[in-house]
Design a protein around this motif. Structure first.
Motif, mmCIF file in Angstrom:
data_model
loop_
_atom_site.group_PDB
_atom_site.id
_atom_site.type_symbol
_atom_site.label_atom_id
_atom_site.label_comp_id
_atom_site.label_asym_id
_atom_site.label_seq_id
_atom_site.Cartn_x
_atom_site.Cartn_y
_atom_site.Cartn_z
ATOM 1 N N PHE A 185 -2.299 -1.683 -3.481
ATOM 2 C CA PHE A 185 -3.871 -1.420 -3.709
ATOM 3 C C PHE A 185 -5.010 -0.147 -3.797
ATOM 4 N N GLY A 186 -3.647 0.859 -2.641
ATOM 5 C CA GLY A 186 -4.579 1.644 -2.452
ATOM 6 C C GLY A 186 -3.407 2.664 -1.809
ATOM 7 N N TRP A 199 -9.422 5.721 3.231
ATOM 8 C CA TRP A 199 -8.678 4.912 2.334
ATOM 9 C C TRP A 199 -8.679 5.142 0.654
ATOM 10 N N ARG A 200 -7.807 5.606 -0.027
ATOM 11 C CA ARG A 200 -8.593 5.469 -1.998
ATOM 12 C C ARG A 200 -8.230 4.275 -2.580
ATOM 13 N N ASP A 201 -9.079 4.019 -2.506
ATOM 14 C CA ASP A 201 -8.537 2.709 -3.185
ATOM 15 C C ASP A 201 -7.765 2.184 -5.019
ATOM 16 N N HIS A 202 -7.009 1.797 -5.199
ATOM 17 C CA HIS A 202 -6.725 1.416 -6.854
ATOM 18 C C HIS A 202 -7.386 0.423 -7.842
ATOM 19 N N SER A 222 -5.722 -8.060 2.779
ATOM 20 C CA SER A 222 -4.553 -7.926 3.469
ATOM 21 C C SER A 222 -3.419 -7.620 3.550
ATOM 22 N N ALA A 223 -2.945 -6.730 2.722
ATOM 23 C CA ALA A 223 -2.148 -6.026 2.603
ATOM 24 C C ALA A 223 -2.184 -4.293 3.468
ATOM 25 N N GLU A 224 -3.352 -4.298 3.706
ATOM 26 C CA GLU A 224 -3.406 -3.261 5.041
ATOM 27 C C GLU A 224 -3.084 -3.482 6.223
ATOM 28 N N ILE A 240 0.528 -1.703 -0.077
ATOM 29 C CA ILE A 240 -0.097 0.192 -0.435
ATOM 30 C C ILE A 240 0.640 1.142 -0.110
ATOM 31 N N VAL A 241 0.357 2.706 -0.076
ATOM 32 C CA VAL A 241 1.103 3.341 -0.222
ATOM 33 C C VAL A 241 0.109 4.216 1.199
#
Length: 691
Positions: A111-112, A152-155, A163-165, A78-79
């Motif tokens: 992911f976002g 959260w800003r989703d891509h 899970s990446a968060e 993520i960013v």
């Protein structure tokens, strides 16, 4: 000259990506950040310089003057947006949107974008206009514990389980000087550095803890008005639990080291003895970072890192490296390699010893726990009951699992008070995955309802999703295109009533690598994830993988199976992470092994001095500092950090490799790292796995 990013469509003001060469821009950003400190929180100036070196700092300039910036980090997939600042005179011009859009354009393969903002700030009205949605709230660290909104800003990528968060949490033990800085509210310049540890943006990433020695040290302070405040403040922090025999032994080792290496007798002065006790207790509790402003302590403790594994750092340095330090602390397989940890069946009449796994902190009752253990025991051969014992024979973890029609069920998974708790949990999860794969079960279902919050966080990071009071993961043993993997995963998901996001073709390397981790051992061959063949000498292959076998066999049941690092000279070979690696063991001797023995997932490629690389990756074990130096060239070495190694059932010898490559129109160059097509990777992988 500033590196310009094209195209951003901005004439004036302009957005530029700041690099380490842009010192004037960096200084202007630091000045602007200092003015906005009340809203954004404090970051040490070095954080902006580090972000520029990593190219994670954007600036908005008007006629050569910085009027805004965005500072972010790239943990996991993520960013994380840390600071977004626009000068008051330049607001309402769309510059904040341009900055966020620029981040998405550069890192749309993740992911976002995630951020945290206090709910009482007017800035919360801005985030929805920039494409963010609120995903929840969490308590802040202000004295009033004002909540933070999680945005959260989703891509738009298929994230299956989000899970990446799940980020690793860094546990930090405080020295008394940092503790007093924070609790006294001292606004001196030196104390400001300590205050940065309690900024809201670090919530969920850093847990501040205290050793038993800090409580003793506070009690020894002379009586004054502030002492009662400090004593009361101790209850705000989790006090580490340190095994006395372990900490006492480390205490003596540190005293001996300081005397032999530095000529210091730290047993004379009470303040020195206290410093040593702090570090020994942090070690015994599994905390690998101790934060202090004491320069004398930092000097001698730096050389003791190889002994105790505890990094003694200033507050600013902790903030700079929070993500790297959290990863190192969360997963330390070197603590399991070449040890006497062992898995063995739970014996009869042993239920009393299992009470150490009672989750009393979350309200689990002793009677309920024992009733569950007895029920599982009464069901006999339905369940495999395993206990992990440390080198002293103490119970460190408990795992009970069994095979059902479509799934591997885990009714109980617990870890005791171990200094390497997270490492053990990740190893047990990997063991469950390998068992599910071996027995052709595509679902792991953990039904234990008394899991600790820390264990739940680890499960999320390992690709599990909480559904209907259980934790679910999928084990998809398929090396194929996205459509085939998606179909098989969807069929498995129906058994547990889960509807998943559809997988698409040509996924970015970052997203594909994350999905392959979540669905392990699945391989998405039509993604953009690259594949490489990496030659490795038999000596290092034996050290890392146990192949070829040596006269002193090593157990790989607990060490290498998740994550490790391999060093070599820094000559560029084109490796880029994330990627897949095929390990080619090459021998010059007649009759020696020359074959591909397995594959891994490449997580990171880093070039740095051998000393810096060893300091950063030493928690992954195997190589000593001198061996990394020997692999270096021109003062630099390269480290490949990789995970989830699969050793093939059938080694693929050189002649067979060349035959397979010919069918795909490729010629193998095996003297150094070489990139291969996904089709060739798939063919070799399937050959190695066998029927």
């Amino acid at each position: 000259m500033t590196e310009r990013e094209q195209p951003y469509g901005i004439s004036s003001p302009e957005i530029v990506r700041v690099t380490g060469r842009d010192q004037d821009i960096i200084e202007q950003i630091i000045t602007l950040a200092d003015k906005a400190r009340k809203t954004l929180g404090f970051l040490p100036p070095a954080a902006f310089r580090q972000a520029a070196d990593r190219k994670t700092l954007l600036a908005v300039r008007s006629e050569g003057t910085v009027v805004g910036y965005a500072l972010y980090a790239l943990p996991h997939q993520i960013v994380r947006l840390t600071h977004l600042c626009i000068s008051p005179d330049y607001r309402s011009r769309g510059l904040a949107r341009q900055l966020v859009d620029a981040i998405t354009r550069d890192h749309g393969d993740r992911f976002g974008i995630a951020l945290k903002c206090r709910t009482d700030y007017v800035e919360n009205a801005l985030w929805p206009r920039l494409g963010f949605i609120e995903r929840g709230r969490t308590p802040g660290r202000s004295k009033k514990r004002l909540p933070l909104s999680i945005w959260w800003r989703d891509h738009g990528h298929p994230d299956l389980f989000s899970s990446a968060e799940s980020l690793d949490i860094l546990k930090v033990a405080l020295d008394v000087n940092v503790f007093v800085d924070i609790e006294n509210g001292d606004d001196r310049a030196a104390a400001k550095e300590s205050h940065a540890l309690i900024e809201d943006w670090l919530v969920g990433q850093v847990e501040l803890t205290i050793t038993p020695e800090l409580s003793r040290e506070i009690s020894r302070l002379p009586q004054c008005d502030s002492k009662s405040t400090q004593v009361a403040a101790l209850t705000k922090y989790r006090t580490l639990t340190a095994d006395h025999s372990t900490s006492d032994a480390m205490y003596q080792r540190l005293l001996d080291h300081a005397k032999s290496a530095h000529g210091l007798d730290l047993s004379i002065e009470e303040s020195d003895r206290s410093d040593v006790r702090h570090i020994a207790e942090a070690y015994a509790a599994g905390v690998t970072v101790f934060v202090t402003r004491d320069e004398r302590l930092s000097i001698w403790a730096r050389s003791a890192l190889d002994i105790c594994g505890v990094r003694v750092m200033r507050p600013a340095d902790v903030i700079l490296y929070v993500d790297e330090l959290a990863r190192a602390q969360a997963y330390m397989p070197s603590q399991l390699l070449d040890t006497e940890y062992r898995l063995e069946p739970v014996r009869s009449m042993e239920e009393g010893n299992l009470l150490s796994f009672l989750n009393s902190s979350d309200g689990e009752r002793k009677t309920d726990f024992l009733a569950k253990v007895r029920q599982l025991s009464a069901e006999g051969q339905k369940w495999e009951r395993l206990i992990l014992r440390d080198p002293h024979g103490n119970a460190s973890a408990l795992l009970i699992y069994g095979l059902e029609a479509t799934q591997l069920t885990v009714p109980l998974i617990r870890v005791g008070n171990s200094r390497i708790e997270e490492t053990i949990v990740r190893q047990l999860i990997y063991l469950a995955r390998t068992q599910a794969r071996q027995h052709k079960r595509e679902i792991i279902r953990i039904t234990d309802r008394q899991l600790s919050k820390a264990l739940q966080r680890i499960l999320r990071s390992e690709g599990f999703v909480c559904h209907n009071d259980a934790w679910i993961a999928f084990v998809i043993d398929l090396c194929a295109n996205a459509a085939a993997v998606d179909e098989q995963t969807a069929l498995a998901a129906r058994h547990v009533d889960i509807r998943l996001t559809k997988l698409t073709t040509n996924l970015s390397p970052i997203i594909a690598a994350d999905l392959e981790r979540s669905l392990w051992p699945a391989k998405l061959v039509d993604s953009a994830l690259p594949s490489y063949i990496v030659p490795i000498r038999p000596y290092w292959s034996a050290e890392l993988f146990g192949v070829p076998q040596t006269l002193i066999p090593r157990s790989n049941s607990l060490g290498i199976s998740r994550e490790h690092v391999y060093y070599r000279s820094p000559i560029p070979r084109g490796e880029r992470a994330p990627a897949r690696l095929l390990w080619y063991v090459s021998s010059n001797s007649a009759g020696g092994l020359s074959a591909i023995i397995g594959c891994s997932r490449l997580e990171e490629v880093t070039v740095d001095s051998p000393q810096a690389l060893h300091g950063r990756f030493q928690h992954l074990g195997v190589w000593s500092r001198q061996q990394v130096i020997n692999a270096s060239k021109g003062g630099k070495a390269l480290a490949l950090r990789f995970s989830d190694t699969e050793l093939f059932q059938h080694h693929v010898p050189l002649r067979r490799m060349r035959q397979i490559a010919t069918t795909f129109g490729q010629t193998l160059q095996l003297q150094s790292v070489s990139k291969i097509s996904s089709d060739l990777f798939a063919a070799i992988y399937k050959e190695g796995q066998g029927p």
